[in-house]
Design a protein around this motif. Sequence first.
Motif, mmCIF file in Angstrom:
data_model
loop_
_atom_site.group_PDB
_atom_site.id
_atom_site.type_symbol
_atom_site.label_atom_id
_atom_site.label_comp_id
_atom_site.label_asym_id
_atom_site.label_seq_id
_atom_site.Cartn_x
_atom_site.Cartn_y
_atom_site.Cartn_z
ATOM 1 N N VAL A 47 0.798 -1.221 0.000
ATOM 2 C CA VAL A 47 0.000 0.000 0.000
ATOM 3 C C VAL A 47 0.834 1.276 0.000
ATOM 4 C CG1 VAL A 47 -2.038 -1.041 1.030
ATOM 5 C CG2 VAL A 47 -0.288 -0.042 2.510
ATOM 6 N N SER A 48 2.109 1.185 0.378
ATOM 7 C CA SER A 48 2.930 2.394 0.366
ATOM 8 C C SER A 48 3.264 2.789 -1.073
ATOM 9 C CB SER A 48 4.214 2.182 1.163
ATOM 10 O OG SER A 48 5.083 1.318 0.474
ATOM 11 N N ARG A 49 3.647 4.013 -1.249
ATOM 12 C CA ARG A 49 3.961 4.501 -2.590
ATOM 13 C C ARG A 49 5.270 3.925 -3.125
ATOM 14 N NH1 ARG A 49 1.973 10.560 -3.551
ATOM 15 N NH2 ARG A 49 -0.101 10.301 -2.710
ATOM 16 N N CYS A 50 6.206 3.644 -2.240
ATOM 17 C CA CYS A 50 7.505 3.072 -2.599
ATOM 18 C C CYS A 50 8.307 4.021 -3.480
ATOM 19 C CB CYS A 50 7.347 1.715 -3.272
ATOM 20 S SG CYS A 50 6.501 0.499 -2.252
ATOM 21 N N GLN A 51 9.347 3.497 -4.082
ATOM 22 C CA GLN A 51 10.187 4.281 -4.978
ATOM 23 C C GLN A 51 9.487 4.449 -6.324
ATOM 24 O OE1 GLN A 51 13.918 2.217 -5.163
ATOM 25 N NE2 GLN A 51 14.492 2.814 -3.096
ATOM 26 N N LEU A 60 1.849 0.077 -14.217
ATOM 27 C CA LEU A 60 1.891 -0.760 -15.419
ATOM 28 C C LEU A 60 1.102 -2.054 -15.198
ATOM 29 C CD1 LEU A 60 2.978 -1.239 -18.255
ATOM 30 C CD2 LEU A 60 5.101 -2.057 -17.228
ATOM 31 N N ALA A 61 1.268 -2.661 -14.032
ATOM 32 C CA ALA A 61 0.520 -3.883 -13.722
ATOM 33 C C ALA A 61 -0.977 -3.615 -13.691
ATOM 34 C CB ALA A 61 0.997 -4.459 -12.385
ATOM 35 N N MET A 62 -1.367 -2.489 -13.108
ATOM 36 C CA MET A 62 -2.789 -2.129 -13.075
ATOM 37 C C MET A 62 -3.324 -1.961 -14.500
ATOM 38 S SD MET A 62 -2.952 0.643 -10.012
ATOM 39 C CE MET A 62 -2.770 0.204 -8.299
ATOM 40 N N TYR A 63 -2.568 -1.271 -15.327
ATOM 41 C CA TYR A 63 -2.970 -1.026 -16.714
ATOM 42 C C TYR A 63 -3.139 -2.353 -17.465
ATOM 43 C CZ TYR A 63 -2.561 0.435 -21.606
ATOM 44 O OH TYR A 63 -2.769 0.616 -22.955
ATOM 45 N N LEU A 64 -2.141 -3.221 -17.380
ATOM 46 C CA LEU A 64 -2.192 -4.489 -18.104
ATOM 47 C C LEU A 64 -3.316 -5.391 -17.583
ATOM 48 C CD1 LEU A 64 1.611 -5.226 -18.523
ATOM 49 C CD2 LEU A 64 -0.014 -4.632 -20.330
ATOM 50 N N ILE A 71 -9.932 -7.044 -16.313
ATOM 51 C CA ILE A 71 -10.332 -6.993 -14.906
ATOM 52 C C ILE A 71 -10.847 -5.588 -14.610
ATOM 53 C CG2 ILE A 71 -9.543 -7.298 -12.520
ATOM 54 C CD1 ILE A 71 -7.304 -9.129 -13.708
ATOM 55 N N SER A 72 -11.918 -5.504 -13.860
ATOM 56 C CA SER A 72 -12.525 -4.201 -13.579
ATOM 57 C C SER A 72 -11.611 -3.334 -12.712
ATOM 58 C CB SER A 72 -13.873 -4.381 -12.876
ATOM 59 O OG SER A 72 -13.674 -4.761 -11.522
ATOM 60 N N LEU A 73 -11.780 -2.033 -12.860
ATOM 61 C CA LEU A 73 -11.003 -1.090 -12.056
ATOM 62 C C LEU A 73 -11.249 -1.310 -10.571
ATOM 63 C CD1 LEU A 73 -11.526 2.208 -14.119
ATOM 64 C CD2 LEU A 73 -9.629 0.581 -14.266
ATOM 65 N N THR A 74 -12.483 -1.606 -10.221
ATOM 66 C CA THR A 74 -12.831 -1.837 -8.815
ATOM 67 C C THR A 74 -12.118 -3.068 -8.267
ATOM 68 O OG1 THR A 74 -14.983 -0.805 -9.172
ATOM 69 C CG2 THR A 74 -14.766 -2.209 -7.235
ATOM 70 N N ALA A 75 -12.099 -4.153 -9.036
ATOM 71 C CA ALA A 75 -11.433 -5.382 -8.591
ATOM 72 C C ALA A 75 -9.926 -5.176 -8.475
ATOM 73 C CB ALA A 75 -11.745 -6.532 -9.545
ATOM 74 N N ILE A 76 -9.340 -4.466 -9.426
ATOM 75 C CA ILE A 76 -7.905 -4.184 -9.369
ATOM 76 C C ILE A 76 -7.603 -3.327 -8.146
ATOM 77 C CG2 ILE A 76 -5.973 -3.023 -10.517
ATOM 78 C CD1 ILE A 76 -7.437 -3.754 -13.203
ATOM 79 N N GLY A 77 -8.410 -2.303 -7.932
ATOM 80 C CA GLY A 77 -8.215 -1.445 -6.771
ATOM 81 C C GLY A 77 -8.280 -2.229 -5.475
ATOM 82 N N PHE A 80 -5.129 -4.280 -4.940
ATOM 83 C CA PHE A 80 -3.951 -3.465 -4.651
ATOM 84 C C PHE A 80 -4.136 -2.581 -3.415
ATOM 85 C CE2 PHE A 80 -2.886 -4.597 -8.971
ATOM 86 C CZ PHE A 80 -1.500 -4.563 -9.015
ATOM 87 N N GLY A 81 -5.310 -2.648 -2.789
ATOM 88 C CA GLY A 81 -5.569 -1.820 -1.621
ATOM 89 C C GLY A 81 -5.713 -0.347 -1.952
ATOM 90 N N ARG A 82 -6.289 -0.089 -3.129
ATOM 91 C CA ARG A 82 -6.456 1.279 -3.600
ATOM 92 C C ARG A 82 -7.870 1.486 -4.130
ATOM 93 N NH1 ARG A 82 -1.295 0.177 -3.433
ATOM 94 N NH2 ARG A 82 0.233 1.853 -3.331
ATOM 95 N N ASP A 83 -8.217 2.729 -4.301
ATOM 96 C CA ASP A 83 -9.517 3.094 -4.826
ATOM 97 C C ASP A 83 -9.532 2.911 -6.341
ATOM 98 O OD1 ASP A 83 -11.387 5.595 -5.864
ATOM 99 O OD2 ASP A 83 -12.089 4.690 -3.985
ATOM 100 N N ARG A 84 -10.720 2.661 -6.907
ATOM 101 C CA ARG A 84 -10.818 2.487 -8.361
ATOM 102 C C ARG A 84 -10.365 3.728 -9.116
ATOM 103 N NH1 ARG A 84 -14.410 5.016 -10.986
ATOM 104 N NH2 ARG A 84 -14.506 3.574 -12.715
ATOM 105 N N THR A 85 -10.514 4.916 -8.517
ATOM 106 C CA THR A 85 -10.078 6.139 -9.194
ATOM 107 C C THR A 85 -8.554 6.191 -9.302
ATOM 108 O OG1 THR A 85 -10.144 7.424 -7.137
ATOM 109 C CG2 THR A 85 -12.117 7.444 -8.508
ATOM 110 N N THR A 86 -7.864 5.607 -8.339
ATOM 111 C CA THR A 86 -6.403 5.513 -8.408
ATOM 112 C C THR A 86 -5.995 4.605 -9.565
ATOM 113 O OG1 THR A 86 -6.229 5.861 -6.025
ATOM 114 C CG2 THR A 86 -4.317 4.859 -7.126
ATOM 115 N N VAL A 87 -6.724 3.512 -9.745
ATOM 116 C CA VAL A 87 -6.454 2.591 -10.850
ATOM 117 C C VAL A 87 -6.739 3.289 -12.176
ATOM 118 C CG1 VAL A 87 -6.982 0.345 -11.870
ATOM 119 C CG2 VAL A 87 -6.984 0.611 -9.383
#
Length: 121
Positions: A47-51, A60-64, A71-77, A80-87
């Motif tokens: 969940v951290s931003r990391c480098q 890139l993984a989210m995009y692919l 895969i839906s934005l909601t499921a990806i989010g 990854f522990g993130r909101d669909r808008t982040t995806v």
Amino acid sequence: MTVRIETHHSHAPRERLPSVHDDAGLAQVLALISRERKIPIRLLVHVSRCQADTARARQLAMYLAHVSKGISLTAIGAAFGRDRTTVSYACSLIEDLRDDARFDAELDRLEAHLMAGGENE
């Protein structure tokens, strides 16, 4: 392919959250990006931003996962522990980067690999 990944999401540690090993397509994307970018999967889903290089690999993984695996934005989010808008933002960012011919060619290669079922992994 079975990929077991421990995620460290800060919310609701006792409730079962969707995880990347629940979806074979997402696990395949993460394995590919981890191998190609030499970044451990645990950092890609952290969940951290990391480098910056880790954050870009995560985007890139989210995009692919969305474009190649549908895969839906909601499921990806959720994975990854993130909101669909982040995806959505990550997908838009990667799409904009495709204006660079070398980056676009790399993405074409990765997409082709995923569409072929990821043989030779």
